[in-house]
Design a protein around this motif. Sequence first.
Motif, PDB file in Angstrom:
ATOM      1  N   LEU A 351       0.832  -1.206   0.000  1.00 37.51           N
ATOM      2  CA  LEU A 351       0.000   0.000   0.000  1.00 37.51           C
ATOM      3  C   LEU A 351       0.868   1.259   0.000  1.00 37.51           C
ATOM      4  O   LEU A 351       0.530   2.263  -0.653  1.00 37.51           O
ATOM      5  CB  LEU A 351      -0.920  -0.002   1.222  1.00 37.51           C
ATOM      6  CG  LEU A 351      -2.018  -1.081   1.231  1.00 37.51           C
ATOM      7  CD1 LEU A 351      -2.834  -1.002   2.518  1.00 37.51           C
ATOM      8  CD2 LEU A 351      -2.932  -0.925   0.018  1.00 37.51           C
ATOM      9  N   ALA A 352       2.005   1.222   0.722  1.00 38.99           N
ATOM     10  CA  ALA A 352       2.901   2.381   0.741  1.00 38.99           C
ATOM     11  C   ALA A 352       3.496   2.630  -0.645  1.00 38.99           C
ATOM     12  O   ALA A 352       3.584   3.777  -1.097  1.00 38.99           O
ATOM     13  CB  ALA A 352       4.013   2.173   1.772  1.00 38.99           C
ATOM     14  N   MET A 353       3.916   1.544  -1.328  1.00 42.81           N
ATOM     15  CA  MET A 353       4.448   1.725  -2.681  1.00 42.81           C
ATOM     16  C   MET A 353       3.388   2.297  -3.622  1.00 42.81           C
ATOM     17  O   MET A 353       3.664   3.188  -4.424  1.00 42.81           O
ATOM     18  CB  MET A 353       4.972   0.401  -3.231  1.00 42.81           C
ATOM     19  CG  MET A 353       6.351   0.029  -2.747  1.00 42.81           C
ATOM     20  SD  MET A 353       7.157  -1.219  -3.803  1.00 42.81           S
ATOM     21  CE  MET A 353       7.595  -0.241  -5.246  1.00 42.81           C
ATOM     22  N   ALA A 354       2.159   1.789  -3.517  1.00 44.73           N
ATOM     23  CA  ALA A 354       1.075   2.312  -4.354  1.00 44.73           C
ATOM     24  C   ALA A 354       0.827   3.788  -4.041  1.00 44.73           C
ATOM     25  O   ALA A 354       0.640   4.601  -4.963  1.00 44.73           O
ATOM     26  CB  ALA A 354      -0.200   1.497  -4.132  1.00 44.73           C
ATOM     27  N   ALA A 355       0.851   4.150  -2.753  1.00 44.82           N
ATOM     28  CA  ALA A 355       0.639   5.555  -2.364  1.00 44.82           C
ATOM     29  C   ALA A 355       1.760   6.438  -2.894  1.00 44.82           C
ATOM     30  O   ALA A 355       1.517   7.557  -3.377  1.00 44.82           O
ATOM     31  CB  ALA A 355       0.545   5.658  -0.840  1.00 44.82           C
ATOM     32  N   LEU A 380       9.491   9.326  -3.647  1.00 43.06           N
ATOM     33  CA  LEU A 380      10.517   8.282  -3.724  1.00 43.06           C
ATOM     34  C   LEU A 380      10.790   7.670  -2.355  1.00 43.06           C
ATOM     35  O   LEU A 380      11.017   6.463  -2.237  1.00 43.06           O
ATOM     36  CB  LEU A 380      11.802   8.865  -4.318  1.00 43.06           C
ATOM     37  CG  LEU A 380      11.771   9.146  -5.829  1.00 43.06           C
ATOM     38  CD1 LEU A 380      13.047   9.855  -6.263  1.00 43.06           C
ATOM     39  CD2 LEU A 380      11.589   7.854  -6.623  1.00 43.06           C
ATOM     40  N   VAL A 381      10.756   8.487  -1.297  1.00 43.85           N
ATOM     41  CA  VAL A 381      10.949   7.964   0.053  1.00 43.85           C
ATOM     42  C   VAL A 381       9.785   7.044   0.435  1.00 43.85           C
ATOM     43  O   VAL A 381       9.987   5.960   1.001  1.00 43.85           O
ATOM     44  CB  VAL A 381      11.102   9.111   1.066  1.00 43.85           C
ATOM     45  CG1 VAL A 381      10.968   8.589   2.500  1.00 43.85           C
ATOM     46  CG2 VAL A 381      12.448   9.799   0.888  1.00 43.85           C
ATOM     47  N   VAL A 382       8.554   7.475   0.131  1.00 44.15           N
ATOM     48  CA  VAL A 382       7.384   6.645   0.446  1.00 44.15           C
ATOM     49  C   VAL A 382       7.459   5.323  -0.315  1.00 44.15           C
ATOM     50  O   VAL A 382       7.222   4.242   0.244  1.00 44.15           O
ATOM     51  CB  VAL A 382       6.084   7.399   0.095  1.00 44.15           C
ATOM     52  CG1 VAL A 382       4.872   6.487   0.312  1.00 44.15           C
ATOM     53  CG2 VAL A 382       5.950   8.657   0.951  1.00 44.15           C
ATOM     54  N   MET A 383       7.824   5.381  -1.598  1.00 43.32           N
ATOM     55  CA  MET A 383       7.981   4.154  -2.380  1.00 43.32           C
ATOM     56  C   MET A 383       9.101   3.287  -1.828  1.00 43.32           C
ATOM     57  O   MET A 383       8.982   2.057  -1.760  1.00 43.32           O
ATOM     58  CB  MET A 383       8.272   4.500  -3.839  1.00 43.32           C
ATOM     59  CG  MET A 383       7.101   5.070  -4.612  1.00 43.32           C
ATOM     60  SD  MET A 383       7.570   5.442  -6.319  1.00 43.32           S
ATOM     61  CE  MET A 383       7.995   3.813  -6.917  1.00 43.32           C
ATOM     62  N   GLY A 384      10.207   3.911  -1.443  1.00 45.62           N
ATOM     63  CA  GLY A 384      11.342   3.174  -0.904  1.00 45.62           C
ATOM     64  C   GLY A 384      11.006   2.460   0.391  1.00 45.62           C
ATOM     65  O   GLY A 384      11.393   1.302   0.602  1.00 45.62           O
ATOM     66  N   VAL A 385      10.270   3.144   1.273  1.00 45.92           N
ATOM     67  CA  VAL A 385       9.832   2.504   2.515  1.00 45.92           C
ATOM     68  C   VAL A 385       8.948   1.303   2.199  1.00 45.92           C
ATOM     69  O   VAL A 385       9.101   0.217   2.778  1.00 45.92           O
ATOM     70  CB  VAL A 385       9.079   3.519   3.404  1.00 45.92           C
ATOM     71  CG1 VAL A 385       8.387   2.804   4.561  1.00 45.92           C
ATOM     72  CG2 VAL A 385      10.037   4.572   3.940  1.00 45.92           C
TER      73      VAL A 385
END
Length: 504
Positions: A351-355, A380-385
Motif C-alpha cells: 500500500l505504501a508503494m502504491a501511495a 521516492l521515500v514513500v515508495m522506498g519505505v
Amino acid sequence: MTSTEPTLSAAGDRRRWFALAIVMTAAFMDLVDVTIVNIAIPSIQQDAGATVSQIQWITAGYALAFAAGLITGGRLGDIHGRKRVFLIGIGGFTLASALCGFAANPEMLVASRILQGGMAALMVPQVLSIVHATFPAHERGKVFGLFGAIVGLGAVSGPLLGALLTEWNLFGLEWRPIFLINLPVGIAGLILGHRFITESKAPKALKLDLVGVALVTLGMLMLVYPLTRGHELGWPLWGHLSMAGALAVFAALVAYERRKTARDGSPLIELSLFRVKSFAAGIAVQTVFGIALGIFFLVWMLYLQTGLGWSPLRAGLTGVPFSIAVSMAAGLSVQKLVPRFGRKVLQAGALAMAAGVLLYLWESERYGLGITSWQMALPLVVMGVGMGLIVAPLTDAILSEVPREHSGSASGLINTVQQMGYALGLGLVSVVFFGELGDDLLPAQLGSAFVDAFQHALGWVAGVMTVIFLLMFALPKRPAQHVEGAAETDPAVQAEAKEPEFVA
C-alpha cells in the motif's frame, strides 16, 4: 538430538558472518551490474560504434543468460556444493567483467555480457542457499533484513555509480570502468570465499536433470527473447507464437519433472515445494512484484533523462532518497516489525508503494517539465519505505518452510520468477509507455510526450501494487522461523536449531 551436542564456537560464529559479508558483496555486485550499463549506453554507442541491435543485446544478453540459468545454477549448488559453485560463479563473473572492460568491438562485448549473465546464474542462487544452510531459523530474519538493505542499495547504486564512472572518464577509458570495477571486488570475494565459506550441499546424492535444464532454458528463451526485442521489431507474429509456445514448454516441464521425481528423486525443480503454502504464495507475489519493478525503473530513467533532459549524474543522485529508504525499512521490517505484525507488514509495504506511486503521479502532473529533484524526494521515500517493507520479509517468508536440502532449487526459483516478472514488466513498457508516445515527434514535443507517457505508466504500476496487496492474503500470517525462534527456549530445541548441516 540432545543439548549435549556441539554448537557453534565463537570462531565458527565469526566465520559464518565473514561468509555472509562475502556472499552479500557478490549479490550487491550482481545487482549493480544489472543496472549500471543502462546509464552508460550512450557512451558505449558513441565510443564502440555499436548499432541499435547490438546495444539491445548488451543489456538483453545478460538478462537472457541470467534468467535461463538460475534454476540450473541453484540445483548445481545442491549437487556439487554451494561453496564450490559460488566460487566458480564469482570467478567466471570476474573474468567475464574483464572481457567486457577490454572488449575490442561490440560483438565481443555482447558475447562477454552473455557469459557474465551465465556466471551470475551460478553465483546468485548460492547466496540465499548459503544463508539458508549456514544460519539457524531464528537468526535468518536478521540476515534477510541485511539482504533487503543490500537489494535497496543495489537498486539505485548502479545508475549512480555508472554515471560517476562514465563522467569521470578514468584514464581515458570512457565506459570501460563500469565493468573493470568488478575485478578487485571479484578477486577479493574469490580469495576470502575460499577461506571463510563452509561447504554445504544436499544430504542425499542428486543428479543433474539435463532434460529439465533443456526445457527450462528453452521455455525462458521463448518467453524472454520476444519480450526483450518485441518493441524494436514491431511485435511480429513469431514473437506472440513463441511466448504462447513457452507456456506449452513449461507444461511439458512440469509433466516431465513429475515423472523424474517418481523415477529417481532427482528433478531439476522440486515440485513438492509448491505444496508449501508460504513458498507457492510467495513465488506468485515475487513474480508480480518483478513486473512492477520492471515497468517502473526503466520508465523512470527514460523520464528523467530523455523526458526532462537531465544528465546521468543528476538522474542517479535523484534516486538516493529511494535507496536510503529501502535500506532502512528493510532492516527495520524483518528485525522489529514482522515478528510483531507478521503479514500485515508486507501488505503495508504494498500500500505504501502504491501511495508513493500515486503521489509521484500527482506531482508529475502538477509540475510538468519544471519538476525538481527535491520535489520527487517525498514520493521516492514513500515508495522506498514500501519496497523495503516487502523485499526482505518476502524472501524470508518464501524460504522459511523450505527444507534445507532443497534450498538451492528454491533459491533458483525465487530469482528466476523475479527475473521473469521483470522481463514481463519490460515487455509491458512497450504497451504502457511507448504505446502512449506519438509517431514522428518533434524535438519540442518530446519532453511533454514523455511526461504524459510516464504518468500513464505510473497508473499501471499503482494497479499492479494493488494486485500484490491482494495476493499477500495467501501468505502465512506469521513466518515460520519466528515460531521456531520463540520455541528455542528449550535447550534441546536450541541445540538442534544451531546445529549446522555442513559438508566438509
